[in-house]
Design a protein around this motif. Structure first.
Motif, PDB file in Angstrom:
ATOM      1  N   LYS A 159      67.483  43.837 111.891  1.00 26.67           N
ATOM      2  CA  LYS A 159      68.889  43.750 112.298  1.00 26.67           C
ATOM      3  C   LYS A 159      69.564  42.478 111.810  1.00 26.67           C
ATOM      4  O   LYS A 159      70.759  42.462 111.557  1.00 26.67           O
ATOM      5  N   ASP A 160      68.817  41.396 111.714  1.00 24.95           N
ATOM      6  CA  ASP A 160      69.377  40.112 111.287  1.00 24.95           C
ATOM      7  C   ASP A 160      68.633  39.600 110.067  1.00 24.95           C
ATOM      8  O   ASP A 160      67.747  40.279 109.548  1.00 24.95           O
ATOM      9  N   ARG A 161      69.014  38.413 109.623  1.00 26.25           N
ATOM     10  CA  ARG A 161      68.373  37.808 108.460  1.00 26.25           C
ATOM     11  C   ARG A 161      67.833  36.425 108.822  1.00 26.25           C
ATOM     12  O   ARG A 161      68.416  35.718 109.639  1.00 26.25           O
ATOM     13  N   ILE A 162      66.732  36.060 108.202  1.00 27.17           N
ATOM     14  CA  ILE A 162      66.200  34.705 108.307  1.00 27.17           C
ATOM     15  C   ILE A 162      66.606  33.993 107.026  1.00 27.17           C
ATOM     16  O   ILE A 162      66.355  34.496 105.923  1.00 27.17           O
ATOM     17  N   ALA A 163      67.264  32.862 107.171  1.00 31.58           N
ATOM     18  CA  ALA A 163      67.766  32.122 106.007  1.00 31.58           C
ATOM     19  C   ALA A 163      67.226  30.701 106.029  1.00 31.58           C
ATOM     20  O   ALA A 163      67.369  29.992 107.024  1.00 31.58           O
ATOM     21  N   LEU A 164      66.599  30.312 104.933  1.00 27.14           N
ATOM     22  CA  LEU A 164      66.117  28.943 104.762  1.00 27.14           C
ATOM     23  C   LEU A 164      66.952  28.272 103.686  1.00 27.14           C
ATOM     24  O   LEU A 164      67.285  28.899 102.674  1.00 27.14           O
ATOM     25  N   LYS A 165      67.270  27.013 103.927  1.00 27.04           N
ATOM     26  CA  LYS A 165      67.994  26.217 102.940  1.00 27.04           C
ATOM     27  C   LYS A 165      67.120  25.044 102.533  1.00 27.04           C
ATOM     28  O   LYS A 165      66.358  24.499 103.345  1.00 27.04           O
ATOM     29  N   GLY A 166      67.231  24.650 101.276  1.00 25.82           N
ATOM     30  CA  GLY A 166      66.513  23.493 100.795  1.00 25.82           C
ATOM     31  C   GLY A 166      67.357  22.721  99.799  1.00 25.82           C
ATOM     32  O   GLY A 166      68.144  23.321  99.050  1.00 25.82           O
ATOM     33  N   LYS A 167      67.206  21.399  99.774  1.00 20.33           N
ATOM     34  CA  LYS A 167      67.967  20.588  98.815  1.00 20.33           C
ATOM     35  C   LYS A 167      67.085  20.201  97.640  1.00 20.33           C
ATOM     36  O   LYS A 167      65.872  19.985  97.804  1.00 20.33           O
ATOM     37  N   LEU A 168      67.678  20.144  96.465  1.00 18.88           N
ATOM     38  CA  LEU A 168      66.939  19.763  95.262  1.00 18.88           C
ATOM     39  C   LEU A 168      66.579  18.285  95.352  1.00 18.88           C
ATOM     40  O   LEU A 168      67.438  17.433  95.559  1.00 18.88           O
ATOM     41  N   ILE A 169      65.294  17.990  95.229  1.00 19.05           N
ATOM     42  CA  ILE A 169      64.865  16.588  95.269  1.00 19.05           C
ATOM     43  C   ILE A 169      64.295  16.124  93.936  1.00 19.05           C
ATOM     44  O   ILE A 169      64.172  14.936  93.687  1.00 19.05           O
ATOM     45  N   ASN A 170      63.970  17.098  93.046  1.00 17.16           N
ATOM     46  CA  ASN A 170      63.404  16.705  91.750  1.00 17.16           C
ATOM     47  C   ASN A 170      63.418  17.895  90.806  1.00 17.16           C
ATOM     48  O   ASN A 170      62.996  18.981  91.164  1.00 17.16           O
ATOM     49  N   GLY A 171      63.890  17.689  89.593  1.00 14.29           N
ATOM     50  CA  GLY A 171      63.795  18.693  88.541  1.00 14.29           C
ATOM     51  C   GLY A 171      63.124  18.051  87.352  1.00 14.29           C
ATOM     52  O   GLY A 171      63.611  17.049  86.830  1.00 14.29           O
ATOM     53  N   THR A 172      61.942  18.559  86.941  1.00 13.41           N
ATOM     54  CA  THR A 172      61.161  17.899  85.887  1.00 13.41           C
ATOM     55  C   THR A 172      60.864  18.839  84.733  1.00 13.41           C
ATOM     56  O   THR A 172      60.838  20.041  84.886  1.00 13.41           O
ATOM     57  N   ASN A 173      60.605  18.225  83.600  1.00 10.23           N
ATOM     58  CA  ASN A 173      60.161  18.995  82.422  1.00 10.23           C
ATOM     59  C   ASN A 173      58.652  19.115  82.455  1.00 10.23           C
ATOM     60  O   ASN A 173      57.970  18.338  83.001  1.00 10.23           O
TER      61      ASN A 173
END
Length: 197
Positions: free
Chosen positions: A183-197
Motif C-alpha cells: 500500500k505504501d512505499r519505503i524510500a531511502l535517501k543518500g547524499k553523494l560523498i565520493n565519486g571516483t575513477n
C-alpha cells in the motif's frame, strides 16, 4: 460416493500443484532473462570495435544502447549487488532494479532507483528496509564508483513523487520499494560523498 471423493481429492491435488508451479515457472522465466542480461553485459564490456553485436543471445529483451546504460547498485550492509536497468517498465522491474527517471547520469542530481521486494531470497529490494542511516550505497557505472551515505529512511505515500525531484546543487540517490502490504512505499535517501575513477 467413495469414487467421487477420490476424484475430488485428485482434482484438488492437481489444482494445488498448478498453483504452486505458476510462480516457479514465472521465476524460471525471469532467471533466464537475467542470465541473458548478465551474458550480454559481459559481452558488451569485453567487446571491441570489431564485435558484431549482441543478437545471438537468446532471451535477451534489451538493445545494445540499453545495455550500455546499465549500472550496478551495491549496498554492502545487506549484501546487495544488483544491476539497474535504464528505464522502469513492468518487464524490466521483473528482472532487475530500474531507474525511475530514465537514463540518469550517476553523480548528478537525484539518481532514483526502484525495485520490487521479491518474495523469495534476497533479490531485488527485499532487504532494503534493513538499511540504516549511515550505511553506504555504491553506484558502479563504467569505470567509476559513486559512494552515497544513507541519510534517511521513511514510509511514504505512493503519490509522493516530490521525493524524486532534483534539488539545485545536490547530488543524491533515492531508493524506493513497496511495503510488505504494497500500500505504501519505503524510500531511502543518500547524499553523494565520493565519486571516483
Amino acid at each position: 460416493m467413495l469414487k467421487k471423493r477420490k476424484w475430488i481429492g485428485f482434482f484438488l491435488i492437481a489444482f494445488g500443484l498448478i498453483l504452486i508451479s505458476i510462480p516457479l515457472y514465472y521465476e524460471w522465466e525471469q532467471e533466464k532473462k537475467l542470465a541473458a542480461l548478465e551474458e550480454a553485459l559481459s559481452f558488451v564490456s569485453e567487446a571491441d570495435e570489431t564485435a558484431t553485436g549482441i543478437q545471438p543471445i537468446e532471451e535477451l529483451p534489451f538493445s545494445e544502447e540499453e545495455l550500455k546504460s546499465v549500472v550496478e547498485l551495491e549496498i554492502p550492509s545487506i549484501q546487495l549487488k544488483q544491476k539497474v536497468l535504464p528505464e522502469t517498465t513492468q518487464d524490466n522491474l521483473s528482472i532487475a532494479l530500474t531507474q525511475i527517471k530514465p537514463y540518469q547520469t550517476p553523480g548528478e542530481g537525484n539518481f532514483t532507483i526502484a525495485g520490487h521486494r521479491g518474495y523469495r531470497g534476497d533479490r531485488y529490494f527485499r532487504q532494503l528496509p534493513n538499511v540504516v542511516v549511515g550505511d553506504k550505497a555504491l553506484l558502479h557505472a563504467a569505470n567509476q564508483t559513486f559512494i552515497y551515505e544513507i541519510t534517511s529512511s521513511e514510509v511514504i505515500d505512493p503519490t509522493a513523487v516530490e521525493i524524486l525531484q532534483d534539488e539545485e546543487d545536490i547530488s543524491e540517490i533515492t531508493l524506493i520499494t513497496c511495503t510488505v502490504d504494497g500500500k505504501d512505499r519505503i524510500a531511502l535517501k543518500g547524499k553523494l560523498i565520493n565519486g571516483t575513477n
